[in-house]
Design a protein around this motif. Structure first.
Motif, PDB file in Angstrom:
ATOM      1  N   LYS A   1      -5.585  -0.356  -7.137  1.00 52.92           N
ATOM      2  CA  LYS A   1      -6.930   0.092  -6.773  1.00 52.92           C
ATOM      3  C   LYS A   1      -6.820   1.213  -5.752  1.00 52.92           C
ATOM      4  O   LYS A   1      -5.952   1.204  -4.881  1.00 52.92           O
ATOM      5  N   VAL A   2      -7.728   2.189  -5.873  1.00 57.51           N
ATOM      6  CA  VAL A   2      -7.805   3.283  -4.908  1.00 57.51           C
ATOM      7  C   VAL A   2      -8.490   2.753  -3.647  1.00 57.51           C
ATOM      8  O   VAL A   2      -9.588   2.207  -3.724  1.00 57.51           O
ATOM      9  N   VAL A   3      -7.819   2.927  -2.490  1.00 58.72           N
ATOM     10  CA  VAL A   3      -8.406   2.480  -1.231  1.00 58.72           C
ATOM     11  C   VAL A   3      -8.665   3.630  -0.263  1.00 58.72           C
ATOM     12  O   VAL A   3      -9.315   3.443   0.762  1.00 58.72           O
ATOM     13  N   LYS A   4      -8.155   4.811  -0.584  1.00 58.29           N
ATOM     14  CA  LYS A   4      -8.464   6.005   0.203  1.00 58.29           C
ATOM     15  C   LYS A   4      -8.452   7.195  -0.742  1.00 58.29           C
ATOM     16  O   LYS A   4      -7.503   7.396  -1.495  1.00 58.29           O
ATOM     17  N   GLU A   5      -9.524   7.983  -0.676  1.00 54.72           N
ATOM     18  CA  GLU A   5      -9.679   9.128  -1.574  1.00 54.72           C
ATOM     19  C   GLU A   5      -8.782  10.286  -1.153  1.00 54.72           C
ATOM     20  O   GLU A   5      -8.168  10.265  -0.083  1.00 54.72           O
ATOM     21  N   ALA A   6      -8.731  11.308  -1.983  1.00 60.16           N
ATOM     22  CA  ALA A   6      -7.797  12.428  -1.839  1.00 60.16           C
ATOM     23  C   ALA A   6      -7.795  13.044  -0.444  1.00 60.16           C
ATOM     24  O   ALA A   6      -8.844  13.295   0.143  1.00 60.16           O
ATOM     25  N   TYR A   7      -6.575  13.273   0.058  1.00 59.08           N
ATOM     26  CA  TYR A   7      -6.357  13.981   1.317  1.00 59.08           C
ATOM     27  C   TYR A   7      -5.044  14.752   1.212  1.00 59.08           C
ATOM     28  O   TYR A   7      -4.264  14.532   0.274  1.00 59.08           O
ATOM     29  N   GLN A   8      -4.811  15.634   2.149  1.00 56.18           N
ATOM     30  CA  GLN A   8      -3.632  16.502   2.145  1.00 56.18           C
ATOM     31  C   GLN A   8      -2.339  15.688   1.978  1.00 56.18           C
ATOM     32  O   GLN A   8      -2.129  14.711   2.676  1.00 56.18           O
ATOM     33  N   ASP A   9      -1.498  16.095   1.036  1.00 58.47           N
ATOM     34  CA  ASP A   9      -0.200  15.449   0.822  1.00 58.47           C
ATOM     35  C   ASP A   9       0.667  15.644   2.068  1.00 58.47           C
ATOM     36  O   ASP A   9       1.006  16.778   2.413  1.00 58.47           O
ATOM     37  N   PRO A  10       1.019  14.559   2.765  1.00 65.42           N
ATOM     38  CA  PRO A  10       1.792  14.693   4.006  1.00 65.42           C
ATOM     39  C   PRO A  10       3.247  15.110   3.788  1.00 65.42           C
ATOM     40  O   PRO A  10       3.943  15.409   4.754  1.00 65.42           O
ATOM     41  N   THR A  11       3.687  15.161   2.526  1.00 66.88           N
ATOM     42  CA  THR A  11       5.075  15.544   2.257  1.00 66.88           C
ATOM     43  C   THR A  11       5.242  17.049   2.087  1.00 66.88           C
ATOM     44  O   THR A  11       6.350  17.516   1.842  1.00 66.88           O
ATOM     45  N   THR A  12       4.130  17.807   2.184  1.00 58.27           N
ATOM     46  CA  THR A  12       4.199  19.259   2.032  1.00 58.27           C
ATOM     47  C   THR A  12       3.151  19.938   2.909  1.00 58.27           C
ATOM     48  O   THR A  12       2.104  19.356   3.181  1.00 58.27           O
TER      49      THR A  12
ATOM     50  N   ARG B   1       0.870  -1.184   0.000  1.00 58.43           N
ATOM     51  CA  ARG B   1       0.000   0.000   0.000  1.00 58.43           C
ATOM     52  C   ARG B   1       0.903   1.229   0.000  1.00 58.43           C
ATOM     53  O   ARG B   1       1.968   1.210   0.607  1.00 58.43           O
ATOM     54  N   THR B   2       0.446   2.284  -0.671  1.00 54.08           N
ATOM     55  CA  THR B   2       1.213   3.524  -0.663  1.00 54.08           C
ATOM     56  C   THR B   2       0.289   4.704  -0.855  1.00 54.08           C
ATOM     57  O   THR B   2      -0.818   4.544  -1.349  1.00 54.08           O
ATOM     58  N   PHE B   3       0.751   5.885  -0.441  1.00 56.00           N
ATOM     59  CA  PHE B   3       0.039   7.090  -0.840  1.00 56.00           C
ATOM     60  C   PHE B   3       0.787   7.655  -2.046  1.00 56.00           C
ATOM     61  O   PHE B   3       2.007   7.586  -2.124  1.00 56.00           O
ATOM     62  N   TRP B   4       0.024   8.125  -3.023  1.00 64.99           N
ATOM     63  CA  TRP B   4       0.598   8.590  -4.288  1.00 64.99           C
ATOM     64  C   TRP B   4       0.926  10.067  -4.154  1.00 64.99           C
ATOM     65  O   TRP B   4       0.078  10.926  -4.288  1.00 64.99           O
ATOM     66  N   ASP B   5       2.196  10.351  -3.856  1.00 65.91           N
ATOM     67  CA  ASP B   5       2.623  11.719  -3.568  1.00 65.91           C
ATOM     68  C   ASP B   5       3.527  12.266  -4.669  1.00 65.91           C
ATOM     69  O   ASP B   5       3.813  11.582  -5.644  1.00 65.91           O
ATOM     70  N   GLY B   6       3.955  13.489  -4.476  1.00 68.04           N
ATOM     71  CA  GLY B   6       4.890  14.114  -5.403  1.00 68.04           C
ATOM     72  C   GLY B   6       4.241  14.777  -6.597  1.00 68.04           C
ATOM     73  O   GLY B   6       4.934  15.315  -7.457  1.00 68.04           O
ATOM     74  N   VAL B   7       2.926  14.752  -6.689  1.00 71.03           N
ATOM     75  CA  VAL B   7       2.232  15.372  -7.817  1.00 71.03           C
ATOM     76  C   VAL B   7       2.250  16.887  -7.623  1.00 71.03           C
ATOM     77  O   VAL B   7       1.764  17.402  -6.619  1.00 71.03           O
ATOM     78  N   ARG B   8       2.844  17.597  -8.590  1.00 64.80           N
ATOM     79  CA  ARG B   8       2.938  19.060  -8.508  1.00 64.80           C
ATOM     80  C   ARG B   8       2.479  19.713  -9.807  1.00 64.80           C
ATOM     81  O   ARG B   8       2.992  20.729 -10.228  1.00 64.80           O
ATOM     82  N   ASN B   9       1.540  19.071 -10.448  1.00 65.63           N
ATOM     83  CA  ASN B   9       0.922  19.578 -11.663  1.00 65.63           C
ATOM     84  C   ASN B   9      -0.577  19.654 -11.364  1.00 65.63           C
ATOM     85  O   ASN B   9      -1.151  18.695 -10.853  1.00 65.63           O
ATOM     86  N   TYR B  10      -1.178  20.809 -11.667  1.00 60.95           N
ATOM     87  CA  TYR B  10      -2.584  21.005 -11.291  1.00 60.95           C
ATOM     88  C   TYR B  10      -3.526  20.029 -11.979  1.00 60.95           C
ATOM     89  O   TYR B  10      -4.484  19.546 -11.367  1.00 60.95           O
ATOM     90  N   GLN B  11      -3.281  19.718 -13.242  1.00 64.57           N
ATOM     91  CA  GLN B  11      -4.166  18.785 -13.936  1.00 64.57           C
ATOM     92  C   GLN B  11      -4.051  17.381 -13.322  1.00 64.57           C
ATOM     93  O   GLN B  11      -5.060  16.710 -13.090  1.00 64.57           O
ATOM     94  N   ALA B  12      -2.828  16.956 -13.029  1.00 69.11           N
ATOM     95  CA  ALA B  12      -2.632  15.659 -12.388  1.00 69.11           C
ATOM     96  C   ALA B  12      -3.285  15.651 -11.003  1.00 69.11           C
ATOM     97  O   ALA B  12      -3.928  14.677 -10.607  1.00 69.11           O
ATOM     98  N   ARG B  13      -3.126  16.744 -10.254  1.00 72.28           N
ATOM     99  CA  ARG B  13      -3.750  16.862  -8.935  1.00 72.28           C
ATOM    100  C   ARG B  13      -5.271  16.758  -9.041  1.00 72.28           C
ATOM    101  O   ARG B  13      -5.918  16.079  -8.254  1.00 72.28           O
ATOM    102  N   ASN B  14      -5.835  17.429 -10.019  1.00 72.93           N
ATOM    103  CA  ASN B  14      -7.286  17.368 -10.214  1.00 72.93           C
ATOM    104  C   ASN B  14      -7.740  15.944 -10.508  1.00 72.93           C
ATOM    105  O   ASN B  14      -8.817  15.525 -10.069  1.00 72.93           O
ATOM    106  N   ASN B  15      -6.917  15.198 -11.243  1.00 70.86           N
ATOM    107  CA  ASN B  15      -7.241  13.799 -11.509  1.00 70.86           C
ATOM    108  C   ASN B  15      -7.199  12.975 -10.225  1.00 70.86           C
ATOM    109  O   ASN B  15      -8.036  12.098 -10.024  1.00 70.86           O
ATOM    110  N   LEU B  16      -6.237  13.258  -9.340  1.00 72.64           N
ATOM    111  CA  LEU B  16      -6.211  12.576  -8.037  1.00 72.64           C
ATOM    112  C   LEU B  16      -7.489  12.861  -7.266  1.00 72.64           C
ATOM    113  O   LEU B  16      -8.061  11.969  -6.637  1.00 72.64           O
ATOM    114  N   LYS B  17      -7.947  14.113  -7.313  1.00 75.47           N
ATOM    115  CA  LYS B  17      -9.155  14.496  -6.586  1.00 75.47           C
ATOM    116  C   LYS B  17     -10.406  13.799  -7.122  1.00 75.47           C
ATOM    117  O   LYS B  17     -11.390  13.646  -6.400  1.00 75.47           O
ATOM    118  N   LEU B  18     -10.373  13.381  -8.397  1.00 71.99           N
ATOM    119  CA  LEU B  18     -11.510  12.678  -8.995  1.00 71.99           C
ATOM    120  C   LEU B  18     -11.590  11.209  -8.581  1.00 71.99           C
ATOM    121  O   LEU B  18     -12.636  10.579  -8.693  1.00 71.99           O
TER     122      LEU B  18
END
Length: 134
Positions: free
Chosen positions: A63-74, A23-40
């Motif tokens: 598979k997504v097991v937890k929906e979008a939440y604050q990136d803990p790396t920033t 399991r992992t959280f998908w971090d490091g996304v710093r592009n708004y379009q990619a971020r918006n896709n995470l939020k979807l």
């Protein structure tokens, strides 16, 4: 059900490492379009795992097991993560060359917006890549 594709460079976070972690959280996304896709992304959505730069191929399904939440790396509240778990590897990797050569996949974001790290897929695009990887 929605479908997505995420990209990772194997030397940074490979499919093998993802499977070891389980399991992992998908971090490091710093592009708004990619971020918006995470939020979807919603719990239960399926995600193709793509090795970028080295390999350039879809190698597995997550598979997504937890929906979008604050990136803990920033501390910047603009950025989010989702939690993913591996589901299964593809029997054979589906290369970018195969995807580009396939008439059914010519409009996929992976071809049109090659630098985008998180992208949505149509159900038929997802199914076609799974078929190619069988």
């Amino acid at each position: 059900m929605q479908y997505f594709l995420v990209k990772s460079e194997p030397f940074k976070y490979s499919w093998e490492k993802f499977n070891e972690d389980g399991r992992t959280f998908w971090d490091g996304v710093r592009n708004y379009q990619a971020r918006n896709n995470l939020k979807l992304m919603k719990e239960g959505d399926l995600v193709l795992y793509y090795h970028s730069n080295e390999g350039k191929a879809v190698v597995g399904i997550a598979k997504v097991v937890k929906e979008a939440y604050q990136d803990p790396t920033t501390d910047d509240s603009n950025w989010v993560v989702v939690d993913l778990v591996p589901v299964e590897p593809l029997k054979k990797p589906v290369t970018l060359e195969q995807i580009k050569a396939d008439e059914q996949l010519k409009d996929i974001s992976l071809v049109r917006q090659g630098r985008l790290s998180v992208m949505g897929l149509k159900a038929e695009e997802f199914d076609r890549i799974i078929e190619l990887g069988s």
